[in-house]
Design a protein around this motif. Structure first.
Motif, PDB file in Angstrom:
ATOM      1  N   ALA A 153       0.829  -1.211   0.000  1.00 32.45           N
ATOM      2  CA  ALA A 153       0.000   0.000   0.000  1.00 32.45           C
ATOM      3  C   ALA A 153       0.861   1.257   0.000  1.00 32.45           C
ATOM      4  O   ALA A 153       0.585   2.216  -0.733  1.00 32.45           O
ATOM      5  CB  ALA A 153      -0.936  -0.007   1.204  1.00 32.45           C
ATOM      6  N   VAL A 154       1.896   1.276   0.822  1.00 32.00           N
ATOM      7  CA  VAL A 154       2.758   2.454   0.915  1.00 32.00           C
ATOM      8  C   VAL A 154       3.479   2.705  -0.409  1.00 32.00           C
ATOM      9  O   VAL A 154       3.509   3.840  -0.906  1.00 32.00           O
ATOM     10  CB  VAL A 154       3.770   2.292   2.074  1.00 32.00           C
ATOM     11  N   VAL A 155       4.025   1.662  -0.998  1.00 33.05           N
ATOM     12  CA  VAL A 155       4.784   1.832  -2.251  1.00 33.05           C
ATOM     13  C   VAL A 155       3.858   2.184  -3.403  1.00 33.05           C
ATOM     14  O   VAL A 155       4.131   3.120  -4.180  1.00 33.05           O
ATOM     15  CB  VAL A 155       5.584   0.556  -2.569  1.00 33.05           C
ATOM     16  N   VAL A 191       3.916  11.180  -0.384  1.00 31.02           N
ATOM     17  CA  VAL A 191       4.058  10.969   1.060  1.00 31.02           C
ATOM     18  C   VAL A 191       2.697  11.007   1.749  1.00 31.02           C
ATOM     19  O   VAL A 191       2.398  10.167   2.615  1.00 31.02           O
ATOM     20  CB  VAL A 191       5.005  12.027   1.664  1.00 31.02           C
ATOM     21  N   VAL A 192       1.865  11.972   1.376  1.00 24.96           N
ATOM     22  CA  VAL A 192       0.532  12.086   2.000  1.00 24.96           C
ATOM     23  C   VAL A 192      -0.304  10.848   1.704  1.00 24.96           C
ATOM     24  O   VAL A 192      -0.923  10.259   2.608  1.00 24.96           O
ATOM     25  CB  VAL A 192      -0.182  13.361   1.503  1.00 24.96           C
ATOM     26  N   ALA A 193      -0.326  10.435   0.434  1.00 23.97           N
ATOM     27  CA  ALA A 193      -1.127   9.263   0.062  1.00 23.97           C
ATOM     28  C   ALA A 193      -0.622   7.999   0.738  1.00 23.97           C
ATOM     29  O   ALA A 193      -1.414   7.164   1.204  1.00 23.97           O
ATOM     30  CB  ALA A 193      -1.113   9.098  -1.461  1.00 23.97           C
ATOM     31  N   ALA A 194       0.685   7.841   0.813  1.00 30.85           N
ATOM     32  CA  ALA A 194       1.256   6.652   1.446  1.00 30.85           C
ATOM     33  C   ALA A 194       0.905   6.603   2.928  1.00 30.85           C
ATOM     34  O   ALA A 194       0.601   5.532   3.473  1.00 30.85           O
ATOM     35  CB  ALA A 194       2.770   6.642   1.263  1.00 30.85           C
ATOM     36  N   VAL A 221       4.301   7.502  11.177  1.00 33.29           N
ATOM     37  CA  VAL A 221       5.701   7.912  11.037  1.00 33.29           C
ATOM     38  C   VAL A 221       6.444   6.944  10.114  1.00 33.29           C
ATOM     39  O   VAL A 221       7.204   7.359   9.225  1.00 33.29           O
ATOM     40  CB  VAL A 221       6.384   7.987  12.418  1.00 33.29           C
ATOM     41  N   LEU A 222       6.215   5.635  10.316  1.00 34.73           N
ATOM     42  CA  LEU A 222       6.891   4.640   9.490  1.00 34.73           C
ATOM     43  C   LEU A 222       6.450   4.742   8.032  1.00 34.73           C
ATOM     44  O   LEU A 222       7.258   4.562   7.112  1.00 34.73           O
ATOM     45  CB  LEU A 222       6.592   3.239  10.029  1.00 34.73           C
ATOM     46  N   SER A 223       5.180   5.062   7.807  1.00 32.21           N
ATOM     47  CA  SER A 223       4.686   5.222   6.436  1.00 32.21           C
ATOM     48  C   SER A 223       5.340   6.432   5.772  1.00 32.21           C
ATOM     49  O   SER A 223       5.703   6.379   4.584  1.00 32.21           O
ATOM     50  CB  SER A 223       3.165   5.387   6.443  1.00 32.21           C
ATOM     51  N   VAL A 269      11.939   0.294   0.700  1.00 31.91           N
ATOM     52  CA  VAL A 269      11.029   0.005   1.815  1.00 31.91           C
ATOM     53  C   VAL A 269      11.415  -1.310   2.487  1.00 31.91           C
ATOM     54  O   VAL A 269      11.284  -1.459   3.707  1.00 31.91           O
ATOM     55  CB  VAL A 269       9.570  -0.027   1.321  1.00 31.91           C
ATOM     56  N   CYS A 270      11.913  -2.262   1.715  1.00 31.45           N
ATOM     57  CA  CYS A 270      12.408  -3.517   2.311  1.00 31.45           C
ATOM     58  C   CYS A 270      13.521  -3.230   3.312  1.00 31.45           C
ATOM     59  O   CYS A 270      13.596  -3.874   4.368  1.00 31.45           O
ATOM     60  CB  CYS A 270      12.911  -4.464   1.222  1.00 31.45           C
TER      61      CYS A 270
END
Length: 284
Positions: A153-155, A191-194, A221-223, A269-270
């Motif tokens: 989802a984040v990526v 960044v906002v969407a992630a 924060v992690l996202s 992200v990994c």
């Protein structure tokens, strides 16, 4: 009074409908494969990411012109396969170290020249997190498939939102020497969407009696950190392609280029997730 046509700003070049259709269909196939194998877990999921890792080694060594290329690709591919086998067998951490170092030494020995050795070694180091981290997350008792869905989802949210907000709002360029099309508006939009999508995955998990081992603040924060890392990873791969004077890492994926082109952000992200796993005291 109609303005002179020459005074008007140039309109963005439209993406041909056939090319856009190809990109969308390829993306849907990749997303379906990633989600289906994530649902299965176990060896199908591990083999899926092993294939991605081997593709990365092939693309990296092709771009950098390592010789003897096929020998190096075979050595490093066998090394990555050995890492996957060790994971599936739940082997001790020291064995991963032995196999990893042995693969690096074998590849370095096969290549002549310090620079080529560096490229060969770095290709394996780049591919190894892609091969190992997703299966480790899937098998982790505190993360599991929800942790993978958060990563996806984040990526994906970063990529999609950065593209559309950048095209919509434009503005100052993020890093023109490396990637002339990327903008600060796209960076912020990503960044906002992630962050929102990362929180949504965590919220849905808790709604169905599962969850990530972090508070919502920690997940936010992690996202944010992961989205920034994803975009930095994208820039890093763009810099490598510029250095090697290629447009795409390969032509393996119709409409998208190569595997590295699709996984540069996910790779970053990994690394972030690997640090989280170390913090949680995870072992392979």
């Amino acid at each position: 009074m109609v303005a002179d046509e020459g005074s008007l700003p140039p309109s963005p070049k439209p993406v041909p409908s056939k090319e856009l259709t190809t990109r969308v269909l390829s993306a849907l196939v990749m997303v379906a494969a990633a989600l289906l194998t994530a649902y299965w877990g176990g060896w199908p999921f591990a083999l899926f990411w092993l294939a991605a890792g081997i593709a990365i080694v092939v693309e990296w060594t092709d771009m950098t012109g390592i010789e003897p290329r096929r020998l190096v690709q075979a050595v490093l591919g066998i090394g990555l396969a050995a890492l996957t086998l060790l994971f599936l067998l739940d082997a001790g951490l020291w064995l991963f170290g032995v196999v990893g170092l042995g693969s690096l030494a074998a590849a370095a020995f096969a290549v002549s020249g310090a620079q080529k050795r560096l490229w060969a070694v770095s290709s394996f180091i780049y591919a190894a997190p892609i091969v190992l981290i997703p299966p480790i997350v899937r098998a982790h008792p505190d993360l599991g498939i929800l942790g993978l869905l958060w990563m996806f989802a984040v990526v994906w949210a970063t990529d999609i939102a950065a593209y559309f907000t950048g095209r919509t709002f434009g503005g100052p360029k993020l890093c023109p020497p490396i990637s002339p099309k990327k903008t600060w508006s796209g960076f912020i939009g990503g960044v906002v969407a992630a962050t929102l999508c990362g929180l949504l995955v965590a919220w849905l998990g808790r709604r169905y009696d599962t969850g990530l081992p972090l508070t919502f603040t920690g997940i936010a924060v992690l996202s944010i950190v992961s989205s920034i890392a994803s975009q930095v990873g994208d820039l890093g791969e763009s810099a490598l392609k510029r250095y090697c004077q290629v447009k795409d890492s390969s032509h393996l994926i119709p409409g998208h280029g190569g595997v590295m082109d699709r996984l540069d952000g996910f790779w970053a992200v990994c690394l972030i997730v690997a640090l989280v796993l170390l913090t949680l005291g995870s072992t392979v």
